[in-house]
Motif scaffolding. Structure first.
Motif, PDB file in Angstrom:
ATOM      1  N   GLN A 183       0.817  -1.225   0.000  1.00  0.00           N
ATOM      2  CA  GLN A 183       0.000   0.000   0.000  1.00  0.00           C
ATOM      3  C   GLN A 183       0.848   1.271   0.000  1.00  0.00           C
ATOM      4  OE1 GLN A 183      -3.315  -0.246  -0.270  1.00  0.00           O
ATOM      5  NE2 GLN A 183      -2.946  -2.454  -0.363  1.00  0.00           N
ATOM      6  N   ALA A 184       2.170   1.118   0.166  1.00  0.00           N
ATOM      7  CA  ALA A 184       3.068   2.270   0.347  1.00  0.00           C
ATOM      8  C   ALA A 184       3.421   2.864  -1.004  1.00  0.00           C
ATOM      9  CB  ALA A 184       4.330   1.832   1.089  1.00  0.00           C
ATOM     10  N   LYS A 185       2.805   3.973  -1.317  1.00  0.00           N
ATOM     11  CA  LYS A 185       3.133   4.675  -2.565  1.00  0.00           C
ATOM     12  C   LYS A 185       2.686   6.117  -2.462  1.00  0.00           C
ATOM     13  CE  LYS A 185      -0.808   2.343  -4.745  1.00  0.00           C
ATOM     14  NZ  LYS A 185      -0.794   1.124  -3.958  1.00  0.00           N
ATOM     15  N   SER A 186       3.212   6.940  -3.350  1.00  0.00           N
ATOM     16  CA  SER A 186       2.854   8.347  -3.372  1.00  0.00           C
ATOM     17  C   SER A 186       1.346   8.497  -3.511  1.00  0.00           C
ATOM     18  CB  SER A 186       3.557   9.021  -4.557  1.00  0.00           C
ATOM     19  OG  SER A 186       3.222  10.381  -4.579  1.00  0.00           O
ATOM     20  N   ALA A 187       0.783   9.413  -2.715  1.00  0.00           N
ATOM     21  CA  ALA A 187      -0.639   9.766  -2.713  1.00  0.00           C
ATOM     22  C   ALA A 187      -1.508   8.796  -1.917  1.00  0.00           C
ATOM     23  CB  ALA A 187      -1.205   9.933  -4.124  1.00  0.00           C
ATOM     24  N   ALA A 188      -0.953   7.675  -1.460  1.00  0.00           N
ATOM     25  CA  ALA A 188      -1.717   6.804  -0.556  1.00  0.00           C
ATOM     26  C   ALA A 188      -1.782   7.469   0.818  1.00  0.00           C
ATOM     27  CB  ALA A 188      -1.053   5.435  -0.441  1.00  0.00           C
ATOM     28  N   ARG A 189      -2.735   7.008   1.629  1.00  0.00           N
ATOM     29  CA  ARG A 189      -2.801   7.526   3.002  1.00  0.00           C
ATOM     30  C   ARG A 189      -2.067   6.561   3.925  1.00  0.00           C
ATOM     31  NH1 ARG A 189      -7.159  11.290   3.469  1.00  0.00           N
ATOM     32  NH2 ARG A 189      -6.620  11.466   5.687  1.00  0.00           N
ATOM     33  N   LEU A 190      -1.521   7.135   4.991  1.00  0.00           N
ATOM     34  CA  LEU A 190      -0.673   6.360   5.908  1.00  0.00           C
ATOM     35  C   LEU A 190      -1.351   5.090   6.408  1.00  0.00           C
ATOM     36  CD1 LEU A 190       2.040   6.450   7.532  1.00  0.00           C
ATOM     37  CD2 LEU A 190       0.655   7.333   9.412  1.00  0.00           C
ATOM     38  N   THR A 191      -2.626   5.201   6.829  1.00  0.00           N
ATOM     39  CA  THR A 191      -3.246   4.029   7.459  1.00  0.00           C
ATOM     40  C   THR A 191      -3.732   2.988   6.453  1.00  0.00           C
ATOM     41  OG1 THR A 191      -5.500   4.910   7.596  1.00  0.00           O
ATOM     42  CG2 THR A 191      -3.983   5.455   9.424  1.00  0.00           C
ATOM     43  N   ASP A 192      -3.540   3.261   5.168  1.00  0.00           N
ATOM     44  CA  ASP A 192      -3.747   2.187   4.183  1.00  0.00           C
ATOM     45  C   ASP A 192      -2.763   1.046   4.488  1.00  0.00           C
ATOM     46  OD1 ASP A 192      -5.534   3.962   3.073  1.00  0.00           O
ATOM     47  OD2 ASP A 192      -4.328   4.402   1.295  1.00  0.00           O
ATOM     48  N   MET A 214       9.697  10.578   1.525  1.00  0.00           N
ATOM     49  CA  MET A 214       9.455  10.213   2.933  1.00  0.00           C
ATOM     50  C   MET A 214      10.122   8.868   3.208  1.00  0.00           C
ATOM     51  SD  MET A 214       5.453  11.150   3.566  1.00  0.00           S
ATOM     52  CE  MET A 214       4.889  12.850   3.552  1.00  0.00           C
ATOM     53  N   THR A 215      10.699   8.735   4.382  1.00  0.00           N
ATOM     54  CA  THR A 215      11.305   7.458   4.777  1.00  0.00           C
ATOM     55  C   THR A 215      10.652   6.992   6.072  1.00  0.00           C
ATOM     56  OG1 THR A 215      13.110   8.740   5.748  1.00  0.00           O
ATOM     57  CG2 THR A 215      13.516   7.728   3.612  1.00  0.00           C
ATOM     58  N   ILE A 216      10.185   5.749   6.049  1.00  0.00           N
ATOM     59  CA  ILE A 216       9.434   5.210   7.185  1.00  0.00           C
ATOM     60  C   ILE A 216       9.883   3.771   7.478  1.00  0.00           C
ATOM     61  CG2 ILE A 216       7.408   6.664   6.798  1.00  0.00           C
ATOM     62  CD1 ILE A 216       6.019   4.311   5.435  1.00  0.00           C
ATOM     63  N   ALA A 217       9.692   3.372   8.735  1.00  0.00           N
ATOM     64  CA  ALA A 217       9.961   1.990   9.141  1.00  0.00           C
ATOM     65  C   ALA A 217       8.620   1.342   9.472  1.00  0.00           C
ATOM     66  CB  ALA A 217      10.889   1.958  10.350  1.00  0.00           C
ATOM     67  N   VAL A 218       8.299   0.297   8.727  1.00  0.00           N
ATOM     68  CA  VAL A 218       7.040  -0.437   8.938  1.00  0.00           C
ATOM     69  C   VAL A 218       7.404  -1.729   9.648  1.00  0.00           C
ATOM     70  CG1 VAL A 218       5.041  -1.490   7.817  1.00  0.00           C
ATOM     71  CG2 VAL A 218       6.075   0.588   6.857  1.00  0.00           C
ATOM     72  N   GLU A 219       6.735  -2.027  10.770  1.00  0.00           N
ATOM     73  CA  GLU A 219       7.214  -3.137  11.603  1.00  0.00           C
ATOM     74  C   GLU A 219       6.111  -3.856  12.372  1.00  0.00           C
ATOM     75  OE1 GLU A 219       9.652  -2.063  14.971  1.00  0.00           O
ATOM     76  OE2 GLU A 219       9.405   0.074  14.587  1.00  0.00           O
ATOM     77  N   PRO A 220       5.362  -4.733  11.669  1.00  0.00           N
ATOM     78  CA  PRO A 220       4.354  -5.500  12.400  1.00  0.00           C
ATOM     79  C   PRO A 220       4.961  -6.419  13.459  1.00  0.00           C
ATOM     80  CG  PRO A 220       4.546  -6.242  10.116  1.00  0.00           C
ATOM     81  CD  PRO A 220       5.349  -4.999  10.234  1.00  0.00           C
ATOM     82  N   MET A 221       4.311  -6.415  14.630  1.00  0.00           N
ATOM     83  CA  MET A 221       4.602  -7.364  15.706  1.00  0.00           C
ATOM     84  C   MET A 221       3.335  -8.200  15.871  1.00  0.00           C
ATOM     85  SD  MET A 221       6.233  -4.315  17.821  1.00  0.00           S
ATOM     86  CE  MET A 221       5.837  -3.212  16.460  1.00  0.00           C
ATOM     87  N   ILE A 222       3.432  -9.486  15.563  1.00  0.00           N
ATOM     88  CA  ILE A 222       2.250 -10.342  15.438  1.00  0.00           C
ATOM     89  C   ILE A 222       2.350 -11.508  16.420  1.00  0.00           C
ATOM     90  CG2 ILE A 222       0.906 -11.767  13.841  1.00  0.00           C
ATOM     91  CD1 ILE A 222       0.993  -8.771  13.025  1.00  0.00           C
ATOM     92  N   ASN A 223       1.265 -11.734  17.153  1.00  0.00           N
ATOM     93  CA  ASN A 223       1.246 -12.798  18.175  1.00  0.00           C
ATOM     94  C   ASN A 223       0.434 -14.000  17.676  1.00  0.00           C
ATOM     95  OD1 ASN A 223       2.528 -10.901  19.721  1.00  0.00           O
ATOM     96  ND2 ASN A 223       0.758 -10.441  21.031  1.00  0.00           N
ATOM     97  N   ALA A 224       0.910 -15.194  18.076  1.00  0.00           N
ATOM     98  CA  ALA A 224       0.163 -16.410  17.746  1.00  0.00           C
ATOM     99  C   ALA A 224      -1.119 -16.492  18.565  1.00  0.00           C
ATOM    100  CB  ALA A 224       1.029 -17.638  18.003  1.00  0.00           C
ATOM    101  N   THR A 283       6.263   5.629  -7.695  1.00  0.00           N
ATOM    102  CA  THR A 283       5.492   4.479  -8.152  1.00  0.00           C
ATOM    103  C   THR A 283       5.228   3.440  -7.059  1.00  0.00           C
ATOM    104  OG1 THR A 283       7.584   3.492  -8.843  1.00  0.00           O
ATOM    105  CG2 THR A 283       6.282   4.621 -10.536  1.00  0.00           C
ATOM    106  N   GLY A 284       5.866   3.571  -5.896  1.00  0.00           N
ATOM    107  CA  GLY A 284       5.706   2.570  -4.854  1.00  0.00           C
ATOM    108  C   GLY A 284       6.686   2.831  -3.732  1.00  0.00           C
ATOM    109  N   TYR A 285       7.547   1.869  -3.476  1.00  0.00           N
ATOM    110  CA  TYR A 285       8.527   2.041  -2.401  1.00  0.00           C
ATOM    111  C   TYR A 285       9.827   1.343  -2.760  1.00  0.00           C
ATOM    112  CZ  TYR A 285       7.458  -2.793  -1.121  1.00  0.00           C
ATOM    113  OH  TYR A 285       7.316  -4.153  -1.147  1.00  0.00           O
TER     114      TYR A 285
END
Ligand code: MG
Length: 249
Positions: free
Chosen positions: A137-146, A197-207, A241-243
């Motif tokens: 979802q990370a691309k120009s003109a997308a919204r952050l919470t996408d 823009m530079t961002i760190a995306v980091e899901p923490m997922i529990n079983a 075009t993306g990331y």
């Protein structure tokens, strides 16, 4: 304030990200039963410094090591220790940050130690996939919470839960810059993403369940129900075009 990085800054961030990726590549070779998390931390520290960089995490808010190493039910911020010896079947989340000429890279990966259970194996595979579902979802003109929404929908579709207490972040001359990037929530909110823009995306997922707690050392964060947890993170640049992944070799 969300900053747009100049081409010169992006070159430095690519280099910082590359050093993080090299440290991951090197430490991964040493994850095996009988090794202590302190030994792994020493390898990471050495790789970072041998590339003229500094570990971002060392002394950050008083953190006592160069990396965070979080085993099994530890979600994040595990403190490397000579007493923590890896066993066959463990899953090992390693979070590495490096500062190169004033710019940060930040990347986390969860590794198997020896032969792991089917559920652990699925958790690793699908947490990584949830990161890439978000990044799609990370691309120009997308919204952050996408990004946030895509991570959550994917992880929950696999029967896992998303940690709420820690989030991704902007990154640059500081390890944590605006904006905060949750791994959950509705799409279409937050800032509009722009090239540079530079961002760190980091899901923490529990079983198991999503709730976590911080232990008495003030750092080590575990799942409340003691279920396994995984953590995958890339630092990326938003492009037209993306990331572009910056934490890569
Ligand atoms: Mg991070």
């Amino acid at each position: 304030m969300v900053t747009i990085k100049s081409p010169r800054e992006l070159d430095l961030m690519r280099k910082a990200g590359q050093i993080v990726a090299i440290a991951h590549q090197e430490v991964a070779k040493h994850i095996k039963p009988g090794v202590s998390t302190k030994q792994l931390d020493e390898i990471i520290d050495h790789v970072i410094r041998s590339h003229e960089a500094i570990p971002s995490f060392l002394h950050y808010n008083g953190f006592p090591a160069s990396s965070c190493i979080s085993v099994n039910e530890v979600v994040v911020h595990g403190i490397p220790s000579p007493k923590k010896i890896l066993k066959n079947g463990d899953i090992v989340s390693i979070d590495i940050g490096a500062i190169y000429k004033g710019y940060h890279g930040d990347g986390a990966w969860t590794y198997p130690c020896g032969t792991i259970s089917d559920i652990a194996s699925k958790l690793l595979k699908e947490t990584e996939a949830s990161l890439f579902a978000g990044l799609a979802q990370a691309k120009s003109a997308a919204r952050l919470t996408d990004i946030s929404h895509a991570v959550q929908i994917y992880a929950e579709s696999q029967g896992f839960s998303v940690v709420r207490d820690f989030v991704g972040h902007g990154i640059g001359t500081h390890m944590h810059e605006d904006p905060q990037i949750p791994n959950f929530g509705l799409p279409g909110k937050g800032i509009t993403l722009r090239p540079g823009m530079t961002i760190a995306v980091e899901p923490m997922i529990n079983a198991g369940r999503k709730e976590v707690k911080v232990l008495a050392d003030g750092w080590t964060t575990v799942t409340m129900d003691k279920s396994l947890s995984a953590h995958f993170e890339h630092t990326i640049l938003i492009t037209d075009t993306g990331y572009e992944i910056l934490t890569k070799v």
